[in-house]
Design a protein around this motif. Structure first.
Motif, PDB file in Angstrom:
ATOM      1  N   GLN A  19       4.732   3.876  -6.948  1.00 62.59           N
ATOM      2  CA  GLN A  19       3.845   2.734  -7.282  1.00 62.59           C
ATOM      3  C   GLN A  19       4.291   2.094  -8.486  1.00 62.59           C
ATOM      4  O   GLN A  19       4.398   2.769  -9.477  1.00 62.59           O
ATOM      5  N   VAL A  21       1.935  -0.947 -11.253  1.00 59.08           N
ATOM      6  CA  VAL A  21       0.895  -1.912 -11.366  1.00 59.08           C
ATOM      7  C   VAL A  21       1.275  -3.115 -12.460  1.00 59.08           C
ATOM      8  O   VAL A  21       2.022  -2.997 -13.123  1.00 59.08           O
ATOM      9  N   ARG A  22       1.096  -4.195 -11.834  1.00 62.93           N
ATOM     10  CA  ARG A  22       1.617  -5.581 -12.585  1.00 62.93           C
ATOM     11  C   ARG A  22       0.286  -6.686 -12.512  1.00 62.93           C
ATOM     12  O   ARG A  22      -0.367  -6.814 -11.234  1.00 62.93           O
ATOM     13  N   ARG A  99      -4.784  -8.193 -10.747  1.00 58.58           N
ATOM     14  CA  ARG A  99      -4.050  -6.826 -11.091  1.00 58.58           C
ATOM     15  C   ARG A  99      -3.650  -6.338  -9.721  1.00 58.58           C
ATOM     16  O   ARG A  99      -4.607  -5.902  -9.187  1.00 58.58           O
ATOM     17  N   THR A 101      -1.797  -3.437  -7.685  1.00 54.80           N
ATOM     18  CA  THR A 101      -1.047  -1.980  -7.378  1.00 54.80           C
ATOM     19  C   THR A 101      -0.008  -2.227  -6.295  1.00 54.80           C
ATOM     20  O   THR A 101      -0.716  -2.279  -5.074  1.00 54.80           O
ATOM     21  N   LYS A 103       2.545  -0.288  -3.806  1.00 52.34           N
ATOM     22  CA  LYS A 103       2.868   1.055  -3.400  1.00 52.34           C
ATOM     23  C   LYS A 103       3.627   1.188  -2.309  1.00 52.34           C
ATOM     24  O   LYS A 103       3.560   0.353  -1.238  1.00 52.34           O
ATOM     25  N   GLU A 125      -7.265  -5.468  -7.885  1.00 58.22           N
ATOM     26  CA  GLU A 125      -8.132  -4.514  -8.488  1.00 58.22           C
ATOM     27  C   GLU A 125      -9.615  -4.521  -7.774  1.00 58.22           C
ATOM     28  O   GLU A 125     -10.537  -3.565  -7.997  1.00 58.22           O
TER      29      GLU A 125
END
Length: 460
Positions: A19, A21-22, A99, A101, A103, A125
Motif C-alpha cells: 500500500q 498513502v497519499r 488522505r 490509503t 492497497k 481517512e
C-alpha cells in the motif's frame, strides 16, 4: 540509498499486500490536468464546482487509479510487472486534503501464464472506500533491485494572472481619450482597436489620415468610430498629440510607430509634468509571488539624485494606482554597505533619508540592497537585514539605465517573465512602443495608463 525491489511470481503468495498513502492537493489536480488534458471545471473551476453536487473541487478519478498503478509498478509485484487489465468502481469523490490509503492484495495466481489477480482499494481517512476493483498483471520472473530514478523538478505556472488582474482593475472605470501617435502600421491600429474594444481607451488617431485609412482597409480593421487628426509627418504627429494633451482633449498618449527617443525627447523638453520623466516596467515573474515594478528602464542613462527622487516617486504613484498599498521600494546597488567607492550606495542612503523627510511619499524605502537581498527573504535574513522591504520588494529602483534594461530583459528571456510598460512624469501617462512586447502586454500598458488617469482624478 533506498531501492525499488520487486517480488517475482514464485515469491508471491495469495494474501500478500502492499500500500501507499497519499493526500490530494490542488497541485496534484493541476498536474494531472496538464498531463491528461482533462480540464473538466469540476476539477479546476471553484466557482463552478461550488454549484455541483460535490460542492467543491474534486480530484480526477483516474488520479486514484494512477496510485494503484504506482503500487503495482513499484511494490507488488514491482519492476518488471506488465499491466494487463483493470476494473474499477468510483463510489465517492476525492476532495483536496483527503488522505487516501491505496492497497492491493493478491487474490489469485495463474501458474501457466504467470499472471496475478489483485483486489484494489482506495480508502479515505474516514474509512470510506472511494475506489474498488481488480487488476490483472503478468508478474516478473527475474529479480530486480534498482535505485529509484531521479525525477526532474516540475513547476506549475499559472500564466499571467497578475497582468490579467490589471486588466480586470481597469474594466470598470470609463475609458480615457488617448492620442495614438502616427499609427501607420497594422499592429498599431490593431492595438488601438483592441484597447477600445476592451473599454480601456477612446483612441484619437494622429498622423497622415490617408495612410492610416489605407493601412486599416488593407488589414480589415474598422477605424470609423475613431477620431482622426491630420499630421503630415512624424514630428508633426508628436506635436499634435502633445497639443491635444495640453488642451485637455486627450488624457493619455500611445506611441503608434514613432522612434521612442523622439517621443521621450518631446515629452521631456516640451511637455513637463510633475517631475522627471521615467519608464516603469510592471513584470509578472513566474517565480516571484507578486507583481514586480522595475525603474528606470528607458529614459535616464545616468540619473542624478534629484532625478532618482522623481523616478522613485513615479514608481510609487504607479504602484498605488494598481492597488499596491504602501509599496516596498528597494534601491538597488552592488551590495548593502554604504561606501563612497560605489556612488549608487550613497544615492540609496540619501533617498531613504529623503523619504524620512517626506520628500518621497506613499511607500517604504530601503537601500542600498543587492538584487538578491531585495527579492529573497532567506538571503536578506542571512545578511541580518530586517526591514519590511528586504526580501519582499514591490519596486526595484536600478542605479542606471543599463542596469534597468538588462535586468528587465534577463527576467523576460531567462525567467519567462512578461511585462507591461508606461512612461510617467509628464502631464499625461505615455504608453511606449514596446517593440518586443505582445499585443496582450501592450493592452496591459494601456490599462496602466487608464489606472494612472483614474488615480490622478481621485487625488484631485
Amino acid at each position: 540509498m533506498p531501492f525499488i525491489e520487486n517480488k517475482t511470481y514464485d515469491e508471491i503468495a495469495i494474501g500478500d499486500s502492499a500500500q501507499l498513502v497519499r493526500r490530494l492537493t490542488l497541485r496534484d489536480i493541476e498536474m494531472f490536468a496538464v498531463l491528461s488534458g482533462d480540464v473538466n471545471p469540476a476539477h479546476l473551476d471553484l466557482e463552478y464546482a461550488k454549484h455541483t453536487v460535490f460542492g467543491d473541487l474534486i480530484g480526477h478519478g483516474m488520479w486514484g487509479a494512477a496510485l494503484i498503478s504506482t503500487v503495482l509498478g513499484t511494490q507488488l509485484p514491482g519492476p518488471g510487472t506488465i499491466y494487463r487489465s483493470q476494473t474499477l468502481s468510483f463510489s465517492r469523490p476525492v476532495k483536496i486534503g483527503d488522505r487516501l490509503t491505496v492497497k492491493v492484495v493478491v487474490a489469485r495466481k495463474d501458474p501457466e501464464k504467470k499472471r496475478i489477480g489483485l483486489d484494489c482499494t482506495a480508502v479515505n481517512e474516514s474509512g470510506e472506500t472511494v475506489i474498488s476493483g481488480t487488476a490483472e498483471v503478468v508478474a516478473p520472473t527475474v529479480k530486480v533491485k534498482r535505485p529509484p530514478a531521479e525525477l526532474p523538478t516540475v513547476r506549475l505556472e499559472h500564466r499571467r494572472p497578475r497582468l490579467q488582474r490589471l486588466l480586470d482593475l481597469a474594466a470598470d472605470p470609463a475609458p480615457v481619450r488617448a492620442a495614438v501617435v502616427n499609427p501607420i502600421d497594422a499592429d498599431a491600429l490593431d492595438l488601438a482597436l483592441r484597447a477600445a474594444e476592451a473599454g480601456l481607451l477612446k483612441p484619437v488617431l494622429v498622423g497622415r489620415a490617408a495612410v492610416i485609412r489605407r493601412v486599416a482597409a488593407d488589414a480589415g480593421l474598422d477605424i470609423a468610430p475613431f477620431d482622426l487628426v491630420q499630421a503630415d509627418d512624424e514630428p508633426a504627429a508628436i506635436d499634435a498629440a502633445f497639443a491635444l494633451a495640453r488642451a485637455g482633449k486627450v488624457e493619455a498618449i500611445v506611441n503608434g510607430s514613432v522612434p521612442e527617443d523622439e517621443l521621450i525627447a518631446a515629452a521631456a523638453g516640451t511637455f513637463a509634468g510633475h517631475g522627471a520623466l521615467s519608464q516603469v516596467m510592471v513584470m509578472d515573474v513566474p517565480t516571484y509571488p507578486r507583481p514586480l515594478l522595475i525603474t528606470d528602464t528607458g529614459v535616464h542613462v545616468a540619473p542624478t539624485l534629484t532625478v532618482k527622487r522623481d523616478i522613485v516617486q513615479n514608481a510609487i504613484d504607479l504602484a498605488l494606482a494598481i492597488g499596491i498599498a504602501c509599496p516596498r521600494v528597494a534601491l538597488l546597488s552592488a551590495g548593502e554597505m554604504v561606501t563612497p567607492r560605489v556612488p549608487s550606495t550613497l544615492d540609496a542612503a540619501q533617498l531613504c533619508k529623503m523619504a524620512e523627510r517626506c520628500q518621497i511619499v506613499g511607500g517604504q524605502l530601503d537601500g542600498p540592497l543587492s538584487f538578491e537581498t531585495a527579492v529573497n527573504e532567506a538571503a536578506a535574513r542571512a545578511k541580518g537585514l530586517t526591514s519590511p522591504v528586504a526580501g519582499n520588494a514591490d519596486i526595484l529602483v536600478v542605479p542606471n539605465l543599463e542596469a534597468g534594461d538588462m535586468l528587465a530583459m534577463e527576467l523576460r528571456h531567462l525567467a519567462d517573465a512578461q511585462a507591461a510598460g508606461i512612461l510617467l512624469g509628464a502631464r499625461v501617462p505615455i504608453v511606449p512602443a514596446g517593440s518586443a512586447e505582445t499585443v496582450p502586454s501592450r493592452l496591459v500598458s494601456c490599462a496602466l495608463a487608464l489606472l494612472v488617469v483614474q488615480a490622478r482624478a481621485r487625488a484631485g
